[in-house]
Each structure stands twice: as structure tokens, then as C-alpha cells.
Write a protein that holds these residues in place. Structure first.
Motif, PDB file in Angstrom:
ATOM      1  N   ASP A 136       1.147  -1.394   0.029  1.00 42.37           N
ATOM      2  CA  ASP A 136       0.101  -0.078  -0.088  1.00 42.37           C
ATOM      3  C   ASP A 136       1.231   1.641  -0.191  1.00 42.37           C
ATOM      4  N   PHE A 137       1.687   1.144   0.568  1.00 39.31           N
ATOM      5  CA  PHE A 137       2.823   2.506   0.839  1.00 39.31           C
ATOM      6  C   PHE A 137       4.800   1.976  -0.082  1.00 39.31           C
ATOM      7  N   VAL A 138       4.937   2.884  -0.280  1.00 38.68           N
ATOM      8  CA  VAL A 138       6.475   2.948  -0.586  1.00 38.68           C
ATOM      9  C   VAL A 138       7.098   4.073   0.250  1.00 38.68           C
ATOM     10  N   LEU A 139       8.162   3.680   1.663  1.00 41.24           N
ATOM     11  CA  LEU A 139       9.111   4.561   1.866  1.00 41.24           C
ATOM     12  C   LEU A 139      10.599   5.023   1.030  1.00 41.24           C
ATOM     13  N   THR A 140      10.574   5.831   0.527  1.00 44.03           N
ATOM     14  CA  THR A 140      11.321   6.295  -0.418  1.00 44.03           C
ATOM     15  C   THR A 140      12.436   7.427  -0.181  1.00 44.03           C
ATOM     16  N   GLY A 141      13.295   7.986  -0.719  1.00 44.14           N
ATOM     17  CA  GLY A 141      13.928   8.724  -0.332  1.00 44.14           C
ATOM     18  C   GLY A 141      14.482   9.699  -1.731  1.00 44.14           C
ATOM     19  N   ALA A 142      14.404  10.378  -1.094  1.00 40.56           N
ATOM     20  CA  ALA A 142      14.818  12.045  -2.635  1.00 40.56           C
ATOM     21  C   ALA A 142      15.537  12.882  -1.983  1.00 40.56           C
ATOM     22  N   VAL A 143      16.104  13.608  -3.540  1.00 37.58           N
ATOM     23  CA  VAL A 143      17.306  14.854  -3.167  1.00 37.58           C
ATOM     24  C   VAL A 143      16.949  16.139  -3.695  1.00 37.58           C
ATOM     25  N   LEU A 153       6.780   8.590   2.672  1.00 36.42           N
ATOM     26  CA  LEU A 153       5.411   7.555   2.765  1.00 36.42           C
ATOM     27  C   LEU A 153       4.915   7.733   1.534  1.00 36.42           C
ATOM     28  N   VAL A 154       4.780   6.897   0.379  1.00 34.34           N
ATOM     29  CA  VAL A 154       3.817   7.287  -0.995  1.00 34.34           C
ATOM     30  C   VAL A 154       3.138   6.454  -0.626  1.00 34.34           C
ATOM     31  N   PRO A 155       2.268   7.099  -1.251  1.00 31.32           N
ATOM     32  CA  PRO A 155       1.173   5.644  -1.452  1.00 31.32           C
ATOM     33  C   PRO A 155       0.719   5.074  -3.233  1.00 31.32           C
ATOM     34  N   THR A 156       0.454   3.757  -3.171  1.00 25.11           N
ATOM     35  CA  THR A 156       0.984   4.069  -4.303  1.00 25.11           C
ATOM     36  C   THR A 156       0.195   3.635  -5.355  1.00 25.11           C
ATOM     37  N   ASP A 157      -1.273   4.217  -4.675  1.00 22.33           N
ATOM     38  CA  ASP A 157      -2.087   3.946  -6.062  1.00 22.33           C
ATOM     39  C   ASP A 157      -2.042   6.416  -6.027  1.00 22.33           C
TER      40      ASP A 157
END
Length: 333
Positions: A136-143, A153-157
Motif C-alpha cells: 500500500d505504501f513505498v517509503l522512499t528517499g529523494a534529494v 511515505l508514498v501511497p502506491t495509488d
């Protein structure tokens, strides 16, 4: 576990069993979970990895995301998502390797974030995300443009997020690990887990390169292979001494792991180097003990050998890579 090597495999039943048995609760303190100690978690991981490395690897990514949310200083986010995550009703996974070990040689961020009012807009990709089609979520990192980092935390929808078909791997294909693409994905600040700030991964206890869980899973897989050799040795005297030696090495490393998990002053890189060596030797010994039968598709010994290769590339710090290469080349260090 054999079916987990199929291209479309996803161990839904195994993960549901983890939820039913309260395993996700190990990684969150009250009021959300049980808050197990590091030593207790390591012991649990040893047994889980011996039973199914694919399921246990997925579990490390799910609980790595969970632990990062637990550590967040955003109480509203914690209260909103943790109850369902701890119960296994919803799943989150990690997509942060590009901030630690993956694609660092390219000199430019794989995933960027720009400010859009009170929102953040994500552009790029996360190269290694486990289970993205099923969570349901991808916890990702960005610069960001100023070099600061952000965990979100990005909901996959969410609009603009795309999940291509997962990569076909040498082993653990059932983990459904592959890239996730972000095309102007806009999220409000309420989804921020950490940052913006410098080196946000320095606090990433749930998924830090060089941590203990990679060594723990390697030892868990090694124990399955050694168990097979010990079982075969009851009928073949030529396997008794190798089984005893491998078991002795395993017990020594497992004790070192327990000391480290209890906070002891143990070199994590040295432990990982030795765990890598043992899992490679133990799985190949199991294949040798199985003889030709072990080389047939579906025999666990062949699968264990393929799975052991994973530890040469999964979150492997450069000193461990160097030590493994020296061992393979017969160079004393």
C-alpha cells in the motif's frame, strides 16, 4: 518455498501467517506493538530465514519501513498508518537503496524532490523496491536541489507512480523486487517521514547498510543447509566431520551475532564478511552432499546455493565486498 522462484510468485500466505502470529508487532513499541529487543528479533530472524529466505527478506523490507515510521518525529503520520501496518492489514516497503549503496557511482540523484508550495514533487526512480505491486505504501528517499534529503511515505495509488514488472532475479524472484518510477508525484508534507535534512539515512535503524539483519538472514540460510548435511550424515559417515565443522562455525558466528544484537562491541563488517563466507560454503556443501539430485530444479540445495549469492550484493558495504573478493582470489588480508 520452491514456488517462490516462479516469476509471478508472491508469498501471500507466508506474510499473512506472519501477521496472524504477531510478527510485525515485534518491531513497534507499545501502544502499537510488542517492542522486542534487538537480540530477540535476531533470534526470530534466524528461524524465519531458515524456513523461507524469500518471505523473510520481504519481511525485512516491510518492517524496515515500519521502523522508520516508528522513529519519525511526525506523530500524526504514526497514528494514521501504524495501527494497520503493525496488524498486517496494510503493507509498506522500502525504496531507499539509492541513498545508501545503489547507483551511488552515477553522480546524480536517482530520485529528486522539488518544493511545490506546501507539497513535494518527486521525479525519477527508485531502483530496488521489494513487493511494490502488492503493498500500500513505498517509503522512499529523494534529494532536493540544495542537497538535502527527504524520506517520504508514498501511497502506491498516487497519481504519477508507476510500477513496471519486477526484475527476474537469480534467486528470490518471489520477492517481486524491481524499480518504481515517479513522474511528477505530488505529496503533501503530511507524508514526510524524515527531513528535509542532511544524511537522513544516518538514523535508518531499520535498513542501514552494514547492519545486523543481513548477517542474520545469511546465518539463517546457512543453518538450513547445515541441517540438511547433518540429516544426510546419519546415513553417510563421510559427511559427519564436515557437518560438525560447519555446525561449529555456525554456532560461533551465531553467538557473535547475539552479542552484537545485545549492543556488544562487535565489528558488523567482520561479522557480515564471515556470515557471507559461511553461507556460501554451507550451501555449496549441501549441494555436494545432495549430489546430482541437488542439481535438479526444485531441490532445496540448488535453491540455497542461488539464494546465498544474494548476500554478495544485498546492502553489502565496500569493505565486505573487498574482503569477499580477497577470499575468492586466495589473497590473505
Amino acid at each position: 518455498e520452491a514456488s517462490a522462484s516462479a516469476p509471478d510468485a508472491w508469498p501471500a500466505a507466508g506474510l499473512a501467517a506472519c501477521a496472524e502470529r504477531g510478527i510485525y508487532e515485534w518491531f513497534a513499541p507499545p501502544p502499537w506493538g510488542q517492542g522486542w529487543s534487538g537480540a530477540a528479533i535476531a533470534e526470530g530472524y534466524l528461524h524465519l530465514a531458515a524456513a523461507s529466505l524469500t518471505t523473510t527478506f520481504i519481511l525485512t523490507q516491510i518492517t524496515g519501513a515500519l521502523r522508520r515510521i516508528v522513529e519519525s518525529d511526525r506523530p500524526e503520520l504514526r497514528d494514521r498508518v501504524l495501527p494497520d501496518l503493525v496488524q498486517g492489514k496494510r503493507l509498506a516497503t522500502l525504496g531507499i537503496s539509492h541513498l545508501t549503496t545503489s547507483r551511488q557511482h552515477l553522480g546524480r540523484p536517482a530520485l529528486t524532490a522539488t518544493r511545490g508550495g506546501d507539497d513535494f514533487v518527486l521525479q525519477g526512480m527508485s531502483p530496488w523496491v521489494t513487493g511494490a505491486p502488492h503493498v500500500d505504501f513505498v517509503l522512499t528517499g529523494a534529494v532536493l536541489e540544495d542537497g538535502q534529503q527527504l524520506l517520504i511515505l508514498v501511497p502506491t495509488d498516487t497519481a504519477g507512480l508507476t510500477i513496471p514488472p519486477a526484475e527476474q532475479l537469480v534467486a528470490l524472484t518471489g520477492s517481486q523486487t524491481g524499480r518504481v518510477e515517479f513522474d511528477q508525484v505530488r505529496l503533501s508534507a503530511e507524508w514526510v517521514v524524515a527531513g528535509p535534512g542532511p544524511d537522513v539515512m544516518q538514523k535508518a535503524a531499520g535498513a542501514r547498510t552494514g547492519g545486523l539483519q543481513t548477517s542474520t538472514l545469511a546465518l539463517g540460510l546457512a543453518s538450513a543447509a547445515i541441517g540438511f548435511i547433518k540429516q544426510q550424515s546419519t546415513r553417510r559417515a563421510d559427511l559427519i566431520h564436515p557437518a560438525e565443522q560447519l555446525q561449529s562455525s555456525w554456532e560461533a558466528l551465531a553467538e557473535t551475532l547475539r552479542v552484537a544484537a545485545d549492543g556488544g562491541d562487535i565489528s558488523k563488517n567482520e561479522l557480515r564478511t564471515q556470515a557471507n563466507s559461511l553461507v556460501l560454503r554451507a550451501t555449496q556443501a549441501a549441494l555436494s552432499a545432495a549430489k546430482g539430485a541437488g542439481f535438479l530444479e526444485g531441490h532445496p540445495a540448488g535453491r540455497w546455493c542461488r539464494e546465498a549469492l544474494f548476500f554478495l550484493v544485498w546492502s553489502c558495504p565496500q569493505p565486505v565486498v573487498d574482503a569477499n573478493l580477497c577470499e575468492f582470489a586466495g589473497i590473505e588480508t
